[in-house]
Scaffold this active site. Structure first.
Site, short mmCIF file in Angstrom:
data_model
loop_
_atom_site.label_atom_id
_atom_site.label_comp_id
_atom_site.label_asym_id
_atom_site.label_seq_id
_atom_site.Cartn_x
_atom_site.Cartn_y
_atom_site.Cartn_z
N ASP A 141 -90.51 -7.64 -5.98
CA ASP A 141 -90.39 -8.86 -7.37
C ASP A 141 -92.25 -9.35 -7.13
O ASP A 141 -92.62 -9.28 -6.06
CB ASP A 141 -89.38 -9.79 -7.48
CG ASP A 141 -89.89 -11.13 -7.69
OD1 ASP A 141 -89.99 -10.89 -9.52
OD2 ASP A 141 -89.40 -12.01 -7.51
N ASP A 147 -92.79 -13.38 -8.34
CA ASP A 147 -93.22 -14.83 -8.09
C ASP A 147 -92.17 -14.62 -7.44
O ASP A 147 -90.50 -14.84 -7.20
CB ASP A 147 -92.56 -15.21 -9.48
CG ASP A 147 -93.10 -15.01 -11.11
OD1 ASP A 147 -95.10 -15.22 -10.42
OD2 ASP A 147 -92.95 -14.63 -12.19
#
Ligand code: MG
Ligand code: ZN
Length: 165
Positions: free
Chosen positions: A10, A12
Site C-alpha cells: 500500500d 499512504d
C-alpha cells in the site's frame, strides 16, 4: 518456477506518511524513514516491488493523474538513489460516489493487472497494508496479507515477514 514472488505495498501509511487526508502535493509527500533500506532488503531477497494504491481524490476532482504520476516519479527517483528499482505503481483513480469499480481496494483488479504485467506468482507473494481493505484485496487472490499500523517501521516488518523468494 511459475513466476516471480512480489512484495505488494500500500502507499499512504506504508511508504509515505498517512496524514489523514488526501496526499497529492509534493510538499506533503513524506517518505517514511528507512523505506529505501526496507525495499532494498526485499529486492535483495528476490522480490519484485509493486505499490497498489487507492487515489479517490482524482475521482473527487481534488487532483489529477499528473500530480499522482509526478509523486510516483519522485518516489521512484528517491528509491533509485538507494539502488532500489520499483517495478510498478498502480492506482485506482475512482471515487465510490461515481459508482463501484473493480480496481479500488478491496477490489483486486490491480493485483491481477500486476500479475499479468510482471509474471508474478501470487502464491509466493505478500501484501503489506494498513487497512482491512488492503488485506481483503490480497486475500481474494490468495496473497498473504500483513496488516501494519499506519506509519510504522517498514524495515522491521519486512525483516520479520520475508524469507528469500
Ligand atoms: Mg494506507
Ligand atoms: Zn477504480
Amino acid at each position: 518456477m511459475s513466476g516471480s514472488a512480489c512484495l505488494f505495498l500500500d502507499r499512504d501509511g506504508v511508504i509515505n506518511r498517512e496524514r489523514g487526508e488526501h496526499t497529492w502535493r509534493m510538499e506533503d509527500f513524506e517518505i517514511l524513514p528507512e523505506v529505501a533500506t526496507a525495499l532494498g532488503y526485499a529486492q535483495g531477497l528476490g522480490y519484485k516491488l509493486v505499490v497498489i494504491t487507492n487515489q479517490s481524490g482524482i475521482g473527487l476532482g481534488l487532483y489529477g493523474h499528473g500530480e499522482v504520476r509526478a509523486l510516483h516519479q519522485h518516489l521512484a527517483a528517491e528509491l533509485a538513489k538507494a539502488g532500489v528499482r520499483l517495478d510498478d505503481v498502480l492506482y485506482c483513480p475512482h471515487h465510490p460516489s461515481g459508482g463501484r469499480c473493480l480496481c479500488r481496494k478491496p477490489g483486486s483488479l490491480l493485483f491481477e493487472r500486476a500479475k499479468a504485467r510482471h509474471g508474478i506468482d501470487l502464491g509466493r507473494s505478500l501484501m503489506i497494508g494498513d487497512r482491512d481493505r488492503d488485506m481483503q484485496a490480497a486475500a481474494a487472490l490468495g496473497v498473504r496479507g500483513v496488516l501494519v499500523q499506519a506509519n510504522s517501521a517498514l524495515l522491521n516488518t519486512i525483516k520479520r515477514e520475508l524469507r528469500p523468494a
